[in-house]
Every structure is written in C-alpha cells, then in structure tokens.
Design an enzyme around this catalytic site. Structure first.
Site, PDB file in Angstrom:
ATOM      1  N   ARG A   1     -17.844  29.966  63.231  1.00 14.98           N
ATOM      2  CA  ARG A   1     -19.136  30.499  64.438  1.00 14.98           C
ATOM      3  C   ARG A   1     -20.271  30.267  63.840  1.00 14.98           C
ATOM      4  NH1 ARG A   1     -15.370  30.070  67.366  1.00 14.98           N
ATOM      5  NH2 ARG A   1     -14.392  31.794  68.720  1.00 14.98           N
TER       6      ARG A   1
ATOM      7  N   HIS B   1     -18.020  21.837  69.352  1.00 22.41           N
ATOM      8  CA  HIS B   1     -16.794  22.747  69.802  1.00 22.41           C
ATOM      9  C   HIS B   1     -15.628  22.249  70.034  1.00 22.41           C
ATOM     10  CE1 HIS B   1     -15.515  27.039  70.609  1.00 22.41           C
ATOM     11  NE2 HIS B   1     -14.939  26.528  69.447  1.00 22.41           N
TER      12      HIS B   1
ATOM     13  N   GLU C   1     -29.887  25.918  69.944  1.00 21.51           N
ATOM     14  CA  GLU C   1     -30.903  25.034  69.896  1.00 21.51           C
ATOM     15  C   GLU C   1     -31.749  24.682  68.632  1.00 21.51           C
ATOM     16  OE1 GLU C   1     -29.800  27.773  71.446  1.00 21.51           O
ATOM     17  OE2 GLU C   1     -30.252  27.497  73.535  1.00 21.51           O
TER      18      GLU C   1
HETATM   19  C1  MLT Z   1     -10.913  29.725  68.134  1.00 21.19           C
HETATM   20  O1  MLT Z   1     -11.724  30.794  68.326  1.00 21.19           O
HETATM   21  O2  MLT Z   1      -9.757  29.640  68.220  1.00 21.19           O
HETATM   22  C2  MLT Z   1     -11.770  28.411  68.044  1.00 21.19           C
HETATM   23  O3  MLT Z   1     -13.159  28.494  67.758  1.00 21.19           O
HETATM   24  C3  MLT Z   1     -11.416  27.625  69.321  1.00 21.19           C
HETATM   25  C4  MLT Z   1     -11.734  28.242  70.596  1.00 21.19           C
HETATM   26  O4  MLT Z   1     -12.780  28.840  70.710  1.00 21.19           O
HETATM   27  O5  MLT Z   1     -11.000  27.976  71.647  1.00 21.19           O
END
Ligand code: MLT
Length: 379
Positions: A230, A271, A258
């Site tokens: 994250r 992501h 950003e």
């Molecule tokens: C998760 O939290 O499983 C991963 O970051 C992938 C997502 O967010 O879908």
C-alpha cells in the site's frame, strides 16, 4: 430473496455461485443484505439496516471502515491468499525492475520508431540502461503472510539470500516457508542487512509511513525497495530525499500517487498485483462462498472484524447475535434462548450462535434490544 450489491466488477465465476432463486446480485440495489467490493472506498458510505456483511475480493481492507461496521453488526470478510500468487509473480518482476532500468530502456527503444539502423543504435546506446543481478544479494521481507512467504521461496530459488521478519507469523504460514529463509527478530535487522527490501504488511495506523527518514537511515547505501502492499507505508518526502542522495537506488511500487509518478528512480506500476484472470476468479469465488456461508448458516470464516465461528446446524432455527464483548450479554442470551450455544470474542466484539428448536420472536426482540447488541440475524 436476498440482495447482493456489487460495488466493483466481480468475476462472474464468483457471482454465479449465488442461487438465482434466492439472490438478486446487482450493481444498484437498495438496502442490500451484503456487498461485494474490490477497491471502492467505503469510508463515507451510510449502511442500510439490512446490511449484514461486506466481502472484499482481495486482501487489503483499508477501503472499509472496519470498526464502524463491527459496531453496526456488519461482518467484513476478505480473501486471504486468493490473489497471493499473482502478487508474488509481480513482486518477482519488481525485483528485476528495481535492478535494471528495463522501463527506461524500453521507453528509449520505442522512441527509435522511424529512425534508421535501429539494431546498431541499440547496441551503441544500451549502456545507459545497465544494472545489477539479484543472485547472491540479500532480500529482506517484512511480512511473511501468504504473499511474503511465497516471495521468500521464489527469491530463494532464484539464488537470493532471504531474511524475513513478521511479528504475527502464523504456524501455518511458517510451515510453507523454505527453511533456508532466515527469520530475524526486528524490522531493524531487515533494514540493516538487506540489498532489497519488500514490504507485505497491511496499511494500518501502526504501519503508516514506517518506511521513513529514520528507517532509510538504517538501511544499506543503494538499497532497492519494493512496495506492492500500500502507498501509505512509505513517507514519500523522505523517500524522494533518499533517492536523491543515492541512499535508495530504486523504488518499485504498485501504488502510484501524484507524488510518485514520473520521479527518477521510481517505477510506478498501476496496481496490477492482483489483476490476473486467475486471481480475480479466485478472489470472487472465495468472497462469494464466505457470504453464502454467512447469510445461509451464520458461519464466519476469514473475517477481519469478527471472530471465526463455524458450527454444524443441529436444530431448526439459528439465531446469530453480533454484540460487544461486555459482561452480562452472553449470560442474558442464555436466559432468553433454550438451545446450543457457541460464542467467541475478538477484541471488543463477540459473536454468539444459538441453535434452537422454537423460533422465539419475543426472545429475539429482547436480545436485539439489549445494550451492547449490534444485530440479531435469524436464519
Ligand atoms: C489486495 O489488497 O488484495 C491487493 O492489493 C489487490 C487488490 O487490491 O485487489
């Protein structure tokens, strides 16, 4: 008929598990019984009185107000491990992206479109995009859960020395980690000894910004950092200063912001960690099964805000009570209902299942009115 609201696109192999005779599964639905979500941010959402559960098709739950849900008797599920292989594969790719300027090199090669004698130009210009190898280097992993553990094994098989730290390592997770992976006691041990650091911990108040000036200061010069967990785990200003000074050689993240896109030394992936067909299917199926077992049997598995409770059904009616873990509530429930009780607590909340022969509406109303009882579901 029960209503399931989809806040994001969820793979059909999951949504198809809801029996069409019993469930309506749609994007726009008033006052749903359950919600399936991927990354939609739910912190400002008002929840309807019917809402009993939210299933996140993924691991991270920082888009969901967990405490508010617990206090409204809404069980939040996630799908631990379901997308772990997909994220691990991207993390292996990130190791390479952190080691060589593959992204810069590809951009440069594409910029040669229309020019003459590209093969010759490539050989002449490629030295700008060199790098280092991972074999023999030390990878430090923070968080040895499903993803961290798989990455540890993969990196070990690629010839890296792997060390890892996880204060919450479960026995089950530990069994799956190669014995050559060395466990160290503190994050500081990881910071001090690693050429590469990969973080695999949830974003919480405790972990927010834990990669910062102080932790960079402890790390080896030229450390390479991977963050597929994250954005919030890293203090961006401190990271940029560490990149500028050369303390950090490169930072690969799956969470562009950003502040991090277009910065020299940062590779920002949009992501994509869990964006594989297999992971989306696995998460959708696991999330749907969790909701179905909860809505139909009251069983809780893989919740992040209520205890795990599963019990075989022995009697005609099941009363499920979501309540505070406060003195007197459980004993009052035992005076209201006759039957088989199972109860478990987690932090400040508790969950009690009563299997009973008579559907006792009066007792249910009295239980629902008790101070500290958040919700009563009769199945
Ligand atoms: C998760 O939290 O499983 C991963 O970051 C992938 C997502 O967010 O879908």
């Amino acid at each position: 008929m029960k209503n399931i609201q989809l806040l994001n696109k969820i793979a059909p192999c999951g949504t198809d598990l809801f029996d069409k005779a019993e469930y309506a599964v749609e994007e726009t639905i008033e006052n749903p019984d359950a919600i399936m979500v991927r990354s939609a941010v739910m912190h400002e959402m008002e929840f309807g009185t019917n809402l009993k559960a939210i299933a996140r098709a993924g691991a991270g739950v920082n888009n969901i107000p967990l405490d508010r849900c617990a206090e409204q008797g809404i069980v939040v599920f996630n799908t631990p491990g379901a997308n772990a292989n997909a994220v691990k594969e991207l993390a292996v790719c990130a190791l390479m992206l952190a080691s060589r300027d593959i992204v810069g090199g590809i951009e440069w090669a594409n910029s040669l479109v229309g020019t003459e004698n590209i093969a010759k130009q490539v050989e002449k210009g490629k030295s700008k995009f060199g790098g280092v190898e991972i074999t023999g280097k030390t990878l430090g992993i923070i968080g040895l859960g499903a993803i961290g553990g798989m990455l540890a094994n993969a990196a070990e098989s690629l010839g890296m020395n792997v060390i890892g730290c996880d204060p919450y390592l479960s026995v089950e997770a530990a069994w799956n980690i190669n014995s050559n992976v060395k466990r160290v006691a503190t994050f500081e041990d990881v910071f001090k000894n690693s050429d590469y650091i990969s973080v695999h911990v949830p974003a919480t108040a405790e972990t927010k910004g834990f990669l910062n000036e102080k932790s960079f200061g402890i790390m080896k010069d030229g450390v390479r950092i991977l963050n597929l967990a994250r954005a919030d785990l890293v203090n961006t200003d401190d990271l940029k200063a560490a990149l500028e000074s050369g303390k950090v050689a490169s930072y690969v993240t799956d969470f562009p912001t950003e502040e991090t896109v277009g910065v020299k030394g940062i590779v920002a992936i949009p992501h994509l960690g869990a964006s594989t067909e297999e992971a989306e299917d696995n998460c959708a199926v696991m999330a749907a099964k969790e909701l179905i077992d909860y809505l139909e049997n009251g069983n809780i598995k893989n919740s992040v805000n209520y205890p795990a409770v599963s019990a075989p059904r022995n009697r005609a009616n099941r009363v499920c009570v979501l309540h505070a873990d406060a003195d007197g509530i459980f004993s009052t429930l035992t005076t209201l209902f006759k039957g088989d009780f199972v109860t478990k607590s987690r932090g400040n909340v508790a969950y009690t299942i009563v299997d009973t022969d008579e559907p006792n509406n009066d007792a249910v109303a009295k239980a629902a009115a008790l101070d500290g009882v958040y919700k009563v579901n009769v199945i």
